[in-house]
Design an enzyme around this catalytic site. Structure first.
Site, mmCIF file in Angstrom:
data_model
loop_
_atom_site.group_PDB
_atom_site.id
_atom_site.type_symbol
_atom_site.label_atom_id
_atom_site.label_comp_id
_atom_site.label_asym_id
_atom_site.label_seq_id
_atom_site.Cartn_x
_atom_site.Cartn_y
_atom_site.Cartn_z
ATOM 1 N N CYS A 156 0.936 -1.237 0.133
ATOM 2 C CA CYS A 156 0.070 0.002 -0.052
ATOM 3 C C CYS A 156 0.956 1.155 -0.006
ATOM 4 O O CYS A 156 0.625 2.336 -0.631
ATOM 5 C CB CYS A 156 -0.966 0.051 1.211
ATOM 6 N N CYS A 175 -23.636 40.733 6.469
ATOM 7 C CA CYS A 175 -24.420 40.202 5.618
ATOM 8 C C CYS A 175 -24.098 39.044 4.910
ATOM 9 O O CYS A 175 -22.845 38.464 5.279
ATOM 10 C CB CYS A 175 -25.143 41.339 4.282
ATOM 11 N N CYS A 219 -20.658 38.825 3.133
ATOM 12 C CA CYS A 219 -19.650 38.709 4.038
ATOM 13 C C CYS A 219 -19.185 37.132 4.152
ATOM 14 O O CYS A 219 -17.708 36.855 3.938
ATOM 15 C CB CYS A 219 -19.732 39.214 5.470
ATOM 16 N N ASP A 262 -36.620 -2.210 8.206
ATOM 17 C CA ASP A 262 -36.372 -3.299 8.582
ATOM 18 C C ASP A 262 -37.237 -4.096 9.729
ATOM 19 O O ASP A 262 -37.742 -3.268 10.281
ATOM 20 C CB ASP A 262 -34.629 -3.364 9.113
ATOM 21 N N ASP A 281 -31.823 -0.632 12.268
ATOM 22 C CA ASP A 281 -30.890 -0.538 13.481
ATOM 23 C C ASP A 281 -29.811 -1.517 13.566
ATOM 24 O O ASP A 281 -29.079 -1.390 14.699
ATOM 25 C CB ASP A 281 -31.996 -0.911 14.666
ATOM 26 N N ASP A 286 -27.597 -3.463 8.346
ATOM 27 C CA ASP A 286 -28.615 -2.560 7.716
ATOM 28 C C ASP A 286 -27.718 -1.214 7.272
ATOM 29 O O ASP A 286 -28.210 -0.540 6.418
ATOM 30 C CB ASP A 286 -29.662 -1.980 8.608
#
Length: 795
Positions: A17, A81, A84, A493, A690, A694
């Site tokens: 790597c 504003c 800015c 699910d 959950d 999933d």
């Protein structure tokens, strides 16, 4: 110019790597690198005239690795504003090593993602200073600084009002219906000159300073408009005063009241806007105030009160009735009802028993108990909620891009329009007359301030996400708040989402020679290593009796498990797993079908290659599931359920819940595929789940909603976290999205309406400058006030 930087790199697993990254970087023109696998860093020498820092980090990411980034949260003062905020963003994004810079005018803050090595916090702060603003790291003193700034604005407003009031009285004398006597002293041009000069150059100095900085940075903002408009009126009046004194003009045309009242009205608008903006950030303050300040720690049997920041992981704490639970942890002794409404939005107290999790900042309602601290400081659920809300409030919704684009070019266009109006009036409408041309041009300059446009979106997002947090719904960003309003279908699910996720063993159908207790004991021992809710139900059926640990365990995703307990080989799972293991199961199919038609999950249990039993486990619906799904369908949203359970069980559960569309026997890796299938039909899809399995589907969906009682992986992958775990929160999230986005559209409409209607009216000479100033101030205040209405909405 040659530069040398150290870049943190993630994702490297071996020397190959490091070599790959090194070769990839060294091929780039002007780059020389040395990658250290052990330190997970790359030493890079590059010529910043030949290559940009983002090209280097982009190359590393293209090679499949990550670049370490850090986030800097800054408090910024001096912005007036939207222009800015836009200028600061553009300036920061030009710096080497800045991944993204997000400046929020409403919160007067900036969030900067940067790569250490290429740029450091001091350089980022210095850049903001060079642009003409003040930047400091966010800290506890920030609120006091904002309070001090607010007091300063109030004091200047009082002084400006006192000085402008006499000038206002002289202006009113010119009205046809005003007949009250006015002291002649007030009509003296030199007195008016003195009063107006203090307002113009002392009170109004910040406008000159801000406008000059903007122009030096080749930009323009509200300060430029105010400074130009008031200076024109003031300078014209000064000339008339000198003509009165030295040229014998008896009735000079003075507009001192115009410049002074304009500055006063702008200050009034800014003061009211600042006060209103403080209210929009109240959600964060209220959340942080929820935390307990002290805790009762038990050491060697003795109890002592300690500050909350002295609590560490592993401490045992006593929590008495009426006290806030100090940190996240586990109840180890005692029992009590806990009010979690401040975190989850659920009003009813939750009974907590030994072994159950506790959330810091919730309130112990009844009994006294002992808990063990598991998460403290920045790791607690409350700290996570505060962090998510802060990030959401600082983020931008896609709809804001329109406002940013408009406000970025608005001021220069307005200046051009004002010049054009002046020329038309002085050359065509009233040739040679300076006064009406000047009045029309000043009115155009003042009415056109883009403040309201810049505040329209962020103030609504701040209040909307804060309101959502109060109800246990955490939007991770403004873009998700916007996307949620357009959802057409929601996929749930089953286990732990639609159902309680705590199933129980309901039936054991004996098929082989072994007895019921022996089968359950072996099955529970085999399932000990599994975290699946169905497995935990089998383990729980054995109570607290000691179970042997499996010598070998292997989970088969979506199918079941194989394990060895002592000398016995155990297989528990679906028909698919039985086929894979060459186990004869056909004699038990009828019983399995019967159990599944009752909404139970039937698991085949084979021991030493022989089918011995069917274990049926039932998971009941959450109390909120039926009502939530009914509410979603009433809103025209199609509802789907997805599960790894067999078709009969899934359909039985879906029927009870009121769901018409079911995907059953779906492997975890196939859940994301099902989401894509719906998206390919042109549907905007939300996924609600959950579990770890999933996470891919949550990431693929247009909106991923994680049940807050689920796993950290699911919560991290999701765009919205439902802290309480009740499905009614899904309905609330959609309603909050629609209400907030409607509020944003209202803000944008009124902000644009003020300018599009006001500029032509002012250009036609139908709007006095002081009226234009009042309208401009009112536009900003009205936008913020409209956003604050969201705090009162019921969801």
């Amino acid at each position: 110019m040659k530069k040398v930087v150290q870049i943190g790199i993630t994702g490297m697993t071996c020397a190959a790597c490091a070599n790959r990254i090194e070769r990839g970087l060294n091929r780039m023109e002007g780059v020389s690198s040395n990658v250290n696998l052990a330190l997970e860093k790359a030493k890079v020498e590059y010529d910043d005239h030949q290559i940009h820092a983002n090209e280097i980090t982009g190359k590393i990411e293209k090679l499949g690795y990550g670049v370490t980034k850090e986030r800097l949260d800054l408090a910024i003062s001096g912005m007036t504003c939207a222009a800015c905020a836009t200028r600061i963003e553009k300036g920061l994004n030009k710096l080497q090593g800045i991944s993204s810079a997000n400046v929020n005018l409403a919160t007067e803050s900036a969030t900067v993602d940067y790569q250490p090595g290429f740029v450091e916090p001091d350089a980022i702060i210095e850049k903001i200073h060079k642009l003409g603003y003040t930047a400091t790291l966010k800290n506890d003193a920030q609120d006091e600084a904002k309070n001090k700034e607010l007091r300063g604005k109030r004091n200047k407003l009082i002084l400006s009002t006192a000085l402008s009031l006499p000038l206002l009285i002289t202006m009113v004398t010119h009205l046809p219906f005003f007949h009250l006597p006015v002291p002649m002293l007030l009509m003296n041009p030199w007195l008016q000159f003195t009063l107006a000069s203090v307002v113009q150059f002392y009170i109004g100095w910040p406008f000159y300073r801000g406008g000059t900085r903007a122009l030096l940075n080749k930009s323009a903002n509200m300060d430029v408009l105010v400074a130009l408009g008031t200076s024109a009126a003031y300078c014209y009046s000064v000339v008339e005063t000198f003509r009165y004194q030295f040229a014998g003009v008896n009735h000079p045309d003075l507009y001192f009241e115009t410049s002074a009242i304009l500055i006063t009205l702008v200050l009034l608008g800014k003061f009211m806007e600042a006060r209103a903006k403080r209210q929009t950030t109240a959600a964060i303050t209220e959340l942080m105030d929820l935390q307990a300040k002290e805790a009762t720690r038990i050491v060697n049997g003795l109890e002592e009160r300690v500050p909350i920041d002295q609590v560490v992981v592993g401490d045992f704490l006593r929590v008495k009735p009426g006290e806030k639970i100090p940190v996240d942890g586990l109840l180890v002794e005692g029992e009590s009802a806990v009010n979690e409404s401040m975190i989850t939005g659920e009003s009813l107290p939750v009974v907590k028993r030994s072994g159950e999790k506790l959330i810091g900042a919730t309130v112990n309602s009844t009994g006294s108990f002992i808990m063990k601290a598991e998460k403290v400081g920045k790791d607690t659920a409350l700290a996570g909620i505060v962090r998510i809300v802060e990030e959401a409030q600082g983020s931008k919704a896609p709809i804001q891009r329109l406002a940013d684009t408009i406000s970025g070019v608005f001021v220069p266009i307005v200046v051009v329009i004002a010049i054009f109006v002046f020329v038309v009036w002085i050359s065509a409408i009233h040739p040679g007359e300076l006064e009406p041309a000047l009045v029309a041009a000043i009115s155009v300059l003042v009415i056109a301030c883009p403040c309201a446009l810049g505040l329209a979106t962020p103030t609504s997002i701040m209040v909307g996400t804060g309101k959502a947090a109060e109800n246990g719904i955490l939007f991770k960003g403004g873009e998700y708040l916007e996307t949620a309003q357009n959802l057409q279908s929601i996929m749930f699910d089953k286990t732990g989402t639609i159902t309680k996720g705590k199933p129980e063993v309901t039936d054991v159908v004996l098929i082989g020679e072994l007895e019921r207790d022996e089968i359950l004991r072996l099955a529970a021992a085999a399932e000990r290593a599994s975290e699946h809710p169905l497995a935990q139900a089998i383990v729980a059926s054995q109570g607290k009796q000691d179970l042997p640990s499996p010598d070998h365990f292997e989970a088969h995703a979506g199918s079941g498990i194989t394990a060895s307990v002592g000398e016995r080989k155990i297989v528990i799972g679906t028909r698919r797993l039985m086929k894979q293991e060459d186990i004869v199961f056909q004699d038990a199919v009828d019983d399995a079908v019967r159990l599944e038609s009752e909404g139970k999950t039937a698991m085949f249990v084979a021991i030493d290659g022989q089918l011995q039993a069917l274990i049926a486990v039932a998971d009941t619906l959450k109390d909120s599931s039926v009502a939530a799904i009914k509410a979603l369908k009433a809103r025209g949203i199609s509802v789907y359920m997805i599960t790894g359970d067999n078709k009969r069980t899934a359909e039985a559960i879906a029927k009870k819940a009121g769901i018409d569309h079911v995907f059953a026997e779906v492997l975890p890796e196939e859940k994301a595929k099902k989401v894509r299938e719906l998206q390919e039909q042109g549907l905007s899809v939300a996924m609600v789940g959950d579990g770890i399995n999933d996470a891919p589907a949550l990431a693929v969906a247009d909106i991923g909603m994680a049940i807050g009682t689920g796993t950290d992986v699911a919560i991290e992958a999701a765009d919205i976290t439902l802290v309480g775990g009740e499905l009614t929160h899904v309905v609330k999230a959609l309603d909050l999205s629609k209400i907030t986005m409607r509020n944003i559209r209202q803000n944008l409409f009124w902000a644009l309406f003020y300018n599009t209607v006001g500029i032509p009216v002012a250009a036609l000479g139908l709007l006095a400058p002081w009226v234009a100033g009042a309208a401009m101030a009112f536009s900003s205040v009205s936008v913020v006030a409209n956003s604050l209405r969201l705090k009162r909405m019921n969801v």
